[in-house]
Write an enzyme that holds these catalytic residues in place. Sequence first.
Site, PDB file in Angstrom:
ATOM      1  NE  ARG A  27      22.038  -9.658  -3.116  1.00  0.00           N
ATOM      2  CZ  ARG A  27      23.052  -9.811  -2.286  1.00  0.00           C
ATOM      3  NH1 ARG A  27      23.285 -10.966  -1.710  1.00  0.00           N
ATOM      4  NH2 ARG A  27      23.852  -8.810  -2.037  1.00  0.00           N
ATOM      5  CE  LYS A  52       1.443  -8.452 -10.766  1.00  0.00           C
ATOM      6  NZ  LYS A  52       0.411  -7.537 -11.288  1.00  0.00           N
ATOM      7  CD  GLU A  66     -10.256  -9.352  -7.301  1.00  0.00           C
ATOM      8  OE1 GLU A  66     -10.153  -9.802  -8.460  1.00  0.00           O
ATOM      9  OE2 GLU A  66      -9.733  -8.264  -6.952  1.00  0.00           O
ATOM     10  CE  LYS A  86      -3.048 -13.848  -9.354  1.00  0.00           C
ATOM     11  NZ  LYS A  86      -3.089 -12.785  -8.385  1.00  0.00           N
ATOM     12  CD  GLU A 130       0.129  -7.000 -15.092  1.00  0.00           C
ATOM     13  OE1 GLU A 130       0.361  -7.430 -13.965  1.00  0.00           O
ATOM     14  OE2 GLU A 130      -0.607  -6.031 -15.318  1.00  0.00           O
ATOM     15  NE  ARG A 135       0.127 -11.687 -12.601  1.00  0.00           N
ATOM     16  CZ  ARG A 135       0.890 -12.101 -11.599  1.00  0.00           C
ATOM     17  NH1 ARG A 135       2.062 -12.633 -11.852  1.00  0.00           N
ATOM     18  NH2 ARG A 135       0.480 -11.981 -10.358  1.00  0.00           N
ATOM     19  CG  ASN A 162      -4.699  -5.771 -14.338  1.00  0.00           C
ATOM     20  OD1 ASN A 162      -4.629  -6.138 -13.169  1.00  0.00           O
ATOM     21  ND2 ASN A 162      -3.640  -5.489 -15.066  1.00  0.00           N
ATOM     22  CG  HIS A 204      -8.365  -4.880 -11.041  1.00  0.00           C
ATOM     23  ND1 HIS A 204      -9.332  -5.830 -11.277  1.00  0.00           N
ATOM     24  CD2 HIS A 204      -7.794  -5.217  -9.862  1.00  0.00           C
ATOM     25  CE1 HIS A 204      -9.325  -6.712 -10.295  1.00  0.00           C
ATOM     26  NE2 HIS A 204      -8.400  -6.366  -9.409  1.00  0.00           N
ATOM     27  CG  HIS A 221      -6.418  -0.398  -9.260  1.00  0.00           C
ATOM     28  ND1 HIS A 221      -5.521  -1.013 -10.113  1.00  0.00           N
ATOM     29  CD2 HIS A 221      -6.610  -1.259  -8.245  1.00  0.00           C
ATOM     30  CE1 HIS A 221      -5.199  -2.202  -9.632  1.00  0.00           C
ATOM     31  NE2 HIS A 221      -5.846  -2.380  -8.493  1.00  0.00           N
ATOM     32  CG  HIS A 233      -9.161  -4.849  -4.227  1.00  0.00           C
ATOM     33  ND1 HIS A 233      -8.635  -3.890  -5.048  1.00  0.00           N
ATOM     34  CD2 HIS A 233      -9.113  -6.012  -4.923  1.00  0.00           C
ATOM     35  CE1 HIS A 233      -8.257  -4.456  -6.194  1.00  0.00           C
ATOM     36  NE2 HIS A 233      -8.540  -5.737  -6.136  1.00  0.00           N
TER      37      HIS A 233
HETATM   38  N1  LIG Z   1      -0.236  -9.754  -4.348  1.00  0.00           N
HETATM   39  C1  LIG Z   1      -1.286  -9.739  -5.138  1.00  0.00           C
HETATM   40  O1  LIG Z   1      -1.286 -10.286  -6.228  1.00  0.00           O
HETATM   41  C2  LIG Z   1      -2.516  -9.040  -4.669  1.00  0.00           C
HETATM   42  C3  LIG Z   1      -3.729  -9.227  -5.350  1.00  0.00           C
HETATM   43  C4  LIG Z   1      -4.871  -8.625  -4.853  1.00  0.00           C
HETATM   44  C5  LIG Z   1      -4.793  -7.837  -3.703  1.00  0.00           C
HETATM   45  N2  LIG Z   1      -3.601  -7.661  -3.078  1.00  0.00           N
HETATM   46  C6  LIG Z   1      -3.501  -6.856  -1.845  1.00  0.00           C
HETATM   47  O2  LIG Z   1      -4.260  -7.491  -0.833  1.00  0.00           O
HETATM   48  C7  LIG Z   1      -4.656  -6.510   0.119  1.00  0.00           C
HETATM   49  C8  LIG Z   1      -6.090  -6.741   0.520  1.00  0.00           C
HETATM   50  O3  LIG Z   1      -6.195  -8.029   1.081  1.00  0.00           O
HETATM   51  P1  LIG Z   1      -7.473  -8.467   1.938  1.00  0.00           P
HETATM   52  O4  LIG Z   1      -8.706  -8.052   1.233  1.00  0.00           O
HETATM   53  O5  LIG Z   1      -7.269  -9.885   2.286  1.00  0.00           O
HETATM   54  O6  LIG Z   1      -7.418  -7.497   3.200  1.00  0.00           O
HETATM   55  P2  LIG Z   1      -6.685  -7.616   4.630  1.00  0.00           P
HETATM   56  O7  LIG Z   1      -5.470  -8.412   4.547  1.00  0.00           O
HETATM   57  O8  LIG Z   1      -6.591  -6.239   5.154  1.00  0.00           O
HETATM   58  O9  LIG Z   1      -7.780  -8.427   5.481  1.00  0.00           O
HETATM   59  C9  LIG Z   1      -9.033  -7.841   5.721  1.00  0.00           C
HETATM   60  C10 LIG Z   1      -9.400  -7.855   7.195  1.00  0.00           C
HETATM   61  O10 LIG Z   1      -9.821  -9.177   7.572  1.00  0.00           O
HETATM   62  C11 LIG Z   1      -9.130  -9.602   8.732  1.00  0.00           C
HETATM   63  N3  LIG Z   1      -9.060 -11.073   8.624  1.00  0.00           N
HETATM   64  C12 LIG Z   1      -8.232 -11.781   7.843  1.00  0.00           C
HETATM   65  N4  LIG Z   1      -8.541 -13.094   7.896  1.00  0.00           N
HETATM   66  C13 LIG Z   1      -9.570 -13.205   8.762  1.00  0.00           C
HETATM   67  C14 LIG Z   1     -10.341 -14.300   9.223  1.00  0.00           C
HETATM   68  N5  LIG Z   1     -10.129 -15.554   8.775  1.00  0.00           N
HETATM   69  N6  LIG Z   1     -11.323 -14.055  10.109  1.00  0.00           N
HETATM   70  C15 LIG Z   1     -11.580 -12.782  10.530  1.00  0.00           C
HETATM   71  N7  LIG Z   1     -10.903 -11.709  10.120  1.00  0.00           N
HETATM   72  C16 LIG Z   1      -9.900 -11.924   9.234  1.00  0.00           C
HETATM   73  C17 LIG Z   1      -7.818  -8.884   8.664  1.00  0.00           C
HETATM   74  O11 LIG Z   1      -7.224  -8.786   9.939  1.00  0.00           O
HETATM   75  C18 LIG Z   1      -8.250  -7.515   8.132  1.00  0.00           C
HETATM   76  O12 LIG Z   1      -8.715  -6.695   9.163  1.00  0.00           O
HETATM   77  C19 LIG Z   1      -4.402  -5.163  -0.518  1.00  0.00           C
HETATM   78  O13 LIG Z   1      -3.278  -4.569   0.087  1.00  0.00           O
HETATM   79  C20 LIG Z   1      -4.102  -5.499  -1.969  1.00  0.00           C
HETATM   80  O14 LIG Z   1      -3.189  -4.587  -2.555  1.00  0.00           O
HETATM   81  C21 LIG Z   1      -2.478  -8.253  -3.534  1.00  0.00           C
HETATM   82 ZN   LIG Z   2      -8.193  -7.313  -7.535  1.00  0.00          ZN
END
Ligand SMILES: NC(=O)c1ccc[n+]([C@@H]2O[C@H](COP(=O)([O-])OP(=O)(O)OC[C@H]3O[C@@H](n4cnc5c(N)ncnc54)[C@H](O)[C@@H]3O)[C@@H](O)[C@H]2O)c1
Ligand SMILES: [Zn+2]
Length: 358
Positions: free
Chosen positions: A116, A138, A180, A222, A232, A236, A240, A243, A247, A260
């Site tokens: 938990r 999140k 972003e 943020k 949210e 918050r 978006n 978005h 999305h 993204h």
């Molecule tokens: N929790 C939240 O509030 C929130 C907000 C925005 C996005 N997200 C989520 O985040 C995800 C996208 O994250 P992302 O864009 O970081 O993508 P990702 O985590 O897939 O990373 C992108 C690529 O870069 C590579 N990588 C990471 N760090 C690296 C580095 N330092 N050097 C070389 N390669 C590297 C990874 O292995 C991957 O192949 C989505 O699933 C999205 O839903 C969550």
């Molecule tokens: Zn975003």
Amino acid sequence: MRVDVRTGSSTSAIRIGDGVVDRLSSLLDEHSIGSRRFVVSNPAIWRLHGPQIQRALGGGEPILIPDGERYKNLQSVSRIYDPLIQANADRGSAVIAVGGGVVGDTAGFAAATYLRGITLVHVPTTLLAQVDSSIGGKVGVNHTLGKNLIGAFHQPALVAIDPLLLGTLPRREFRSGLYEVVKYGMIANRDLFDRIAKDTKAIFARDPDVLVPAIVESCRIKADVVSKDEREGGLRRILNFGHTAGHALEAVTKYRRFRHGEAIAYGMLAAADLAVARGALADRERQALAALIAKLGPLPPVADLSIAEIMDAIRRDKKVVHGKLHFVIAIEIGATMTVDDVTEDELRSVLQRLGLKG
Ligand SMILES: NC(=O)c1ccc[n+]([C@@H]2O[C@H](COP(=O)([O-])OP(=O)(O)OC[C@H]3O[C@@H](n4cnc5c(N)ncnc54)[C@H](O)[C@@H]3O)[C@@H](O)[C@H]2O)c1
Ligand SMILES: [Zn+2]
């Protein structure tokens, strides 16, 4: 640099600076974070940065989950639970997520649910994770029927942001995060927007004098929004901005065409255009946004995507509340407002002007 996220239930400390990772061990001690530390990462990131993390933490084998959005699922969460259970990880243990948003969301969900909830630390390695996904609590994974359908709120105890980790990030991933940052400029800080426009070259060169302040400012925005509205309820939602259409673009292309941030870039253009059409935003402001987005690089094409499909995806999105479409629009660079009376006709014209097929 230190920024705090204070919510009703907890406080997250965000530490930002070149070399922060090398001080990880003392940062963890400083925040009294469990001596039993379970690092979660993926093989690609671990190959590049594992040795440095291991040095900083004094050894230890990581739990690796496969790389890629399609592995942000419950199976990967299980792959994290298994070694935690085998090692008898207890309430005093901590999960340290080293990676982009995929690793952060997945490991974060495991930490939120194992016993938990155990302590979570983020060491974000993509620009997107450093300015966005690691902050705000999140966490969650995808279901075969939809993205981010399974999740929780679980604030990290510590977010250690080291911009030097971005040195190995491919340019396209870097740009994805940069959109972003542009979003934060649009919703809250004109100066941040102007600096990205002016110092674009230095940002891409990952010049710390420009990049670090941009990351700090983004995190501040943020953190500020999340502190005021963790769940949210209202405020918050401004995060978006861009978005709604963004999305939808991601969904109709099955998350394969756009990174993204690229989809969000289109979404911001749509939101700005909608605002201009309503007389809420001056056209020169929309043009400044369009010029900056164009300057940051080419975006994947949208001309083959059908407006009807995008409209369907928007209707299915979580942002439709009681049948009404909530839309964050810009009123100037640095300020937005939320409207909840956007009509389908309005949206259709915006998508048409964006270049989608009717
Ligand atoms: N929790 C939240 O509030 C929130 C907000 C925005 C996005 N997200 C989520 O985040 C995800 C996208 O994250 P992302 O864009 O970081 O993508 P990702 O985590 O897939 O990373 C992108 C690529 O870069 C590579 N990588 C990471 N760090 C690296 C580095 N330092 N050097 C070389 N390669 C590297 C990874 O292995 C991957 O192949 C989505 O699933 C999205 O839903 C969550
Ligand atoms: Zn975003």
